[in-house]
Every structure is written in C-alpha cells, then in structure tokens.
Design an enzyme around this catalytic site. Structure first.
Site, PDB file in Angstrom:
ATOM      1  N   LYS A 207      39.083  36.668  47.729  1.00  0.00           N
ATOM      2  CA  LYS A 207      38.733  37.189  46.409  1.00  0.00           C
ATOM      3  C   LYS A 207      38.718  38.729  46.415  1.00  0.00           C
ATOM      4  O   LYS A 207      39.270  39.392  45.526  1.00  0.00           O
ATOM      5  CB  LYS A 207      37.365  36.637  46.014  1.00  0.00           C
ATOM      6  CG  LYS A 207      36.685  37.331  44.888  1.00  0.00           C
ATOM      7  CD  LYS A 207      37.370  37.068  43.587  1.00  0.00           C
ATOM      8  CE  LYS A 207      36.930  38.046  42.540  1.00  0.00           C
ATOM      9  NZ  LYS A 207      36.845  37.514  41.228  1.00  0.00           N
ATOM     10  N   CYS A 261      34.471  44.062  38.578  1.00  0.00           N
ATOM     11  CA  CYS A 261      35.205  43.413  39.670  1.00  0.00           C
ATOM     12  C   CYS A 261      36.038  44.411  40.454  1.00  0.00           C
ATOM     13  O   CYS A 261      35.746  44.723  41.597  1.00  0.00           O
ATOM     14  CB  CYS A 261      36.120  42.335  39.101  1.00  0.00           C
ATOM     15  SG  CYS A 261      35.248  41.214  38.024  1.00  0.00           S
TER      16      CYS A 261
END
Ligand code: SAJ
Length: 411
Positions: A207, A261
């Site tokens: 991720k 993010c």
C-alpha cells in the site's frame, strides 16, 4: 468461518469506513458501524453522509432503511471487525498509531474467541502485528490461535470510492494463511476484483509503495514545471508530447500534493528505513516545496498589480470535485498568503464548502466568496484546484486579471 450471516463491526465511519459499512450492508451483511463522534453516528443512523462522496448517499440510505446497517459510539460484539481509523503522522513524520490502539482496546473487550480482525488503515510495516499483540495483551485468556488478524489496505480513490471499492483488486495480508482466507471470504460479499493473498507486512508495504510510486511521479512532474517555467516552456504541452512515447507516463504538476494518503504514506517508508529511502524522501520534499514556489509567483503578481490588490484563489480542496481539505496545498497557500500579504483582499472560492475553514478564520483579509463575484473583483486569479466548475469557465470570463493557473486548465 465468516459467512453472509456473520455480523461485521466497522470501526471508524470516515471516508473509508462509512462506504465500506454501507456497501457491506447493501450486500446483505449485518453491519454495525462504530465511531467516536456522536454527530457522525447520528448522521449515519439518519442515512446522512457527513462528507461529499458521489453515490454514497443512495447506498447508505438503502442500507439504513433495510435495517442492515446501524451505527453506535460503542464497539459492538461481532464475528468480524474492520478497523478503518486514521493513521496521521507526528511532527517527526512517524506514524501515530494511537487510533489503531484505541480501536484494538475496544475490540479486545468484546472478543469471545474465533473472531476475524482486519486492519484497513494505511499503516507502517509491523502495525498489524502491533495491533494483534495489543489485543492479546489485553486478553490474557486468549492465545494467538484464538483470533485471526489480517491487513487489507484500502486503495480506493476519493471521488470514485463507490465504484472502486467493488471493482479494485484487493491485497490481503494475513498474520496466518487462515486469517487471509477468512478475510477473503468477508470481502467476497461485495468485492468483484481479484484477491491477492500475502503476509501482513508485505501488504502494509504494498500500500505504501503504490502511493510512493505516485508521489515520486508527481514530484517529477512538479520539478519539470519549475524547470519549464524558468525556460519559458509550457509544461503541460511538454508532458503531453513526452507521454506519446509508448513507455512514458508522466503525471500532472499542480500546486503541491495533498490528501491524507500520498502526502503522508511515503513518510512511513522513510521512517522505517531512513538510510535507504533517499528518492522517496526527496520526492516528498519536492512536492512539499511546491506550494512555496506558487506563493512566490502570487506575491510577484500582487506586487505588479499595485496597492491593496484583490486576489481570488479558486479551490481549497486537496483535489478536484471533493470537499476534503486534509493536507491541502491550496489551503496551505491561502493561509500563508493571508499571513504574508495583509494588505491584499483574498477571495477564497470553494464551491464544495459552506463556511470558511477554521485555519483561515483568524485572518481579517480572507472571505469565502462565490465564483461570479470573485471573477468580477479579482486583480489576480489563482487556479489551485481543477474542479469541473472552474474547468468549464470560458476564457472570456477571466477578464483582465493576471492569471496563475497551477493546473494547466486554461492554457
Ligand atoms: N496530484 C497531482 N498530479 C497528478 C495526480 C494527483 O498533483 O497527476 C495531486 C492531487 O491534486 C492531490 C494529490 O496529488 O493533491 C493526491 O491525489 P490523488 O488523486 O493522486 O490520490 P488520493 O490521495 O486521492 O488517493 C490515493 C490513490 N492512490 C493511488 O492512486 C496510488 C488511491 O488509490 C488510494 O486509495 C488513496 O491514495 C489512499 O487512500 O491511500
């Protein structure tokens, strides 16, 4: 075994937790959402979405009115848990795991053995093991074999969450192969993408790698834009031309990189391997430096437009067509400009919000303004976010204002 008759507790009803809970419930799974905010819980129980995400309201309304989704401020008893809480970073760019720890403590108190616990929050390598250890430390009556723990990072794009949550492939990293299989069963309730099973640490790193890859690519584009400005070249044309090469795909420059993010996750890699992560750190620094470069250009334009100029900042969100202001470079630019140009009138135009954001409230020289009024009054127009409503403006509406277009939409 997790099946359609299982009850799932979703801890954290934010940008990821709420869509996940709504989609699970909409696919027939009894789902109980938990959030520490009483306001969020009330909104969800009334079928209301506390933020902008296209398509979410319809699914949430269905899920709540069918009775499959309820929300509470208490951690529920459930067969499986999905933890979707924030993992912000500290001043030193390390991950702050306190929300994960609080979720773990809440879950630990409800376990009877055999439950599946999935961490979805983006996390530094080792966080899933840390969460499992914390749960087991709180429950000495349970051993590692009594719970199944996995990391399944979410990879949906804000603005397209409702589609991508169903269609994206899903990485599932189990602390044990059995935990990975159980998590796969749970996501099979709604996910049509491929399931990619691995261990938890690799899943955590995968991720972070995806977002770092994008950050490095955007940093390349941002550096190109600064170089091109110096050399009198249109960077958007340059990138468009280069991208015609079959193996070149450069992303777009902008006023900086925001959001919770891409502006955050690469730091978790840097923090985990500071000596080795040189390119990743430099990309972060390059993107973080871009707002200051834009500010310099605005200040030059303000100087050129004489005394007490009016400047319109179009867009405060971190990217197009959403209301999310987290780590927004545009908001940062607005704040710094308000501080550094007290004589300028700053008209902030953000069609997705109704109220001037808190960090701007303290300045007397900033007002949240409608687009039409800002276009009429501005001496300097700064395009910060490529919202559709700005993209559709005909060039003639820009009038005689000096234009700084950080997204290349009015070339
Ligand atoms: N940006 C640019 N130029 C570009 C693309 C983006 O300047 O060419 C800027 C945006 O304006 C924004 C920032 O980057 O400020 C991030 O926007 P984004 O659209 O690239 O990404 P996010 O943060 O909305 O979502 C990302 C996605 N990750 C990847 O595409 C690898 C999403 O799939 C993840 O689920 C999400 O992060 C997340 O939650 O981690």
């Amino acid at each position: 075994m997790i099946s359609k008759s299982s009850t799932v507790g979703v801890i954290g009803l934010g940008y990821i937790g709420l869509p996940t809970a709504a989609i699970l419930a909409d696919h027939g799974v009894t789902t109980i959402g938990m959030d520490v905010s009483e306001r969020n819980v009330t909104a969800v129980n009334n079928g209301e979405v506390p933020f902008v995400e296209p398509g979410l309201r319809e699914v949430l309304e269905r899920a709540v009115s069918s009775g499959a989704l309820t929300a509470s401020t208490q951690t529920p008893v459930a067969d499986a848990y999905i933890v979707a809480v924030p993992t912000p970073f500290t001043d030193t760019h390390s991950a702050d795991l306190s929300y994960i720890e609080a979720a773990a403590d809440g879950i630990a108190a409800k376990l009877s053995g055999g439950e599946l616990i999935i961490l979805e929050s983006t996390s530094p390598p080792g966080a899933t093991e840390h969460m499992a250890a914390r749960i087991l430390a709180a429950r000495p009556d349970l051993g590692p074999a009594d719970i199944m723990v996995a990391h399944c990072p979410e990879r949906v794009l804000p603005g397209k969450i409702m589609e991508e949550m169903i269609s994206n492939d899903r990485i599932i990293g189990g602390l044990t192969p059995a935990a990975a299989e159980a998590a796969k069963d749970l996501y099979s309730a709604f996910c049509k993408g491929e399931f990619l099973l691995t261990d938890a640490r690799t899943a955590e790193m995968a991720k972070l790698t995806e977002n770092s890859f994008r950050d490095v690519n955007i940093a390349f584009a941002n550096e190109l834009s600064v170089i091109s400005h110096k050399l009198g070249i249109d960077v958007w044309e340059l990138i468009e031309l280069a991208n015609h090469h079959p193996r070149v795909n450069i992303l777009q420059p902008g006023p900086g990189v925001g959001g919770h993010c891409i502006a955050v996750d690469p730091w978790f890699i840097v923090d985990a391997a500071p000596e080795q992560a040189n390119l990743i750190r430099t990309a972060r620094e390059t993107n973080d430096a871009k707002p200051e470069w834009v500010l310099g250009r605005i200040e030059q334009a303000l100087e050129a437009s004489g005394e007490a100029p009016t400047v319109a900042l179009l867009g405060l969100a971190f990217k197009a067509n959403i209301d999310d202001l987290r780590e927004s470079p545009s908001l940062h630019i607005a704040e710094k400009l308000a501080q550094r140009a007290p004589d300028a009138k700053i008209l902030a135009v953000e069609p997705h919000i109704q109220k001037l954001p808190a960090p701007l409230e303290q300045f007397g020289n900033v007002a949240l303004t409608e687009l039409d009024e800002a276009l009429e009054r501005a001496d300097v127009l700064v395009l910060l976010v490529d919202h559709d409503v700005f993209k559709s403006l005909p060039k003639s509406r820009l009038g005689s204002a000096a234009v700084i277009d950080t997204r290349g939409i009015w070339r």
